[in-house]
Design a protein around this motif. Structure first.
Motif: not given
Length: 180
Positions: A109-114, A120-127, A135-140, A142-148
């Protein structure tokens, strides 16, 4: 007086005819509603189409581990969620349940928090800690881009060869394997 009686009878007959016609129209509208609701609604593109292979990427988990496309294990659930997304919030309970039940455990299970890294984002990812590879990444990133990824939430199931088997905005529609 006879003329008044004829007029009242004529108006009553017209009223009854109108009532019968309206009941027929309502019945037909119900039939059309049922027919339209049975048709599958066209799904907006979420990310890569089924049968596609994600692009190459190099990304770092919240635990500091470096991951690439070659590190994706067979039969992996990919989830792209954002704390700024109302629909993501609605999907969280089901995502957490599916992550717990996914065969192979957290590696599958790979969850990418964008979003931009911050409290706020770190607390969201911690759950998701202990339930998935997070993973925590911006919308641009590597993972969001690789999966389009085209919108959030976005879910995908990758098969044994790392090819996208299915994608959706609603996790309940994704045909996930069952833990044995």
């Amino acid at each position: 007086m006879a003329l008044l009686t004829v007029a009242v009878v004529l108006v009553a007959a017209l009223g009854l005819l109108n009532l019968v016609l309206m009941l027929g129209v309502i019945r037909r509208l119900r039939e059309h509603t049922e027919l339209l609701s049975d048709r599958p609604s066209p799904q907006a593109e979420v990310m890569l189409e089924a049968g596609s292979t994600p692009g190459d990427f190099v990304s770092t988990t919240v635990d500091g581990q470096l991951r690439t496309r070659a590190d994706i294990p067979p039969m992996t659930l990919m989830a792209f969620v954002s704390p700024a997304c109302e629909h993501c919030e609605a999907q969280l309970p089901l995502l957490i349940d599916r992550a717990r039940a996914m065969p192979g455990g957290t590696e599958h299970v790979w969850i990418v928090v964008v979003g931009k890294a911050g409290p706020e984002v770190d607390a969201y990812a911690a759950q998701f800690t202990g339930l998935a590879t997070v993973f925590v990444e911006p919308g641009s990133g590597p993972l969001p881009l690789a999966f389009e990824v085209k919108g959030y939430p976005a879910f995908a199931l990758l098969d044994e060869q790392g090819v996208v088997r299915s994608t959706t905005h609603g996790l309940a529609r994704l045909d996930l394997p069952v833990a044995r």
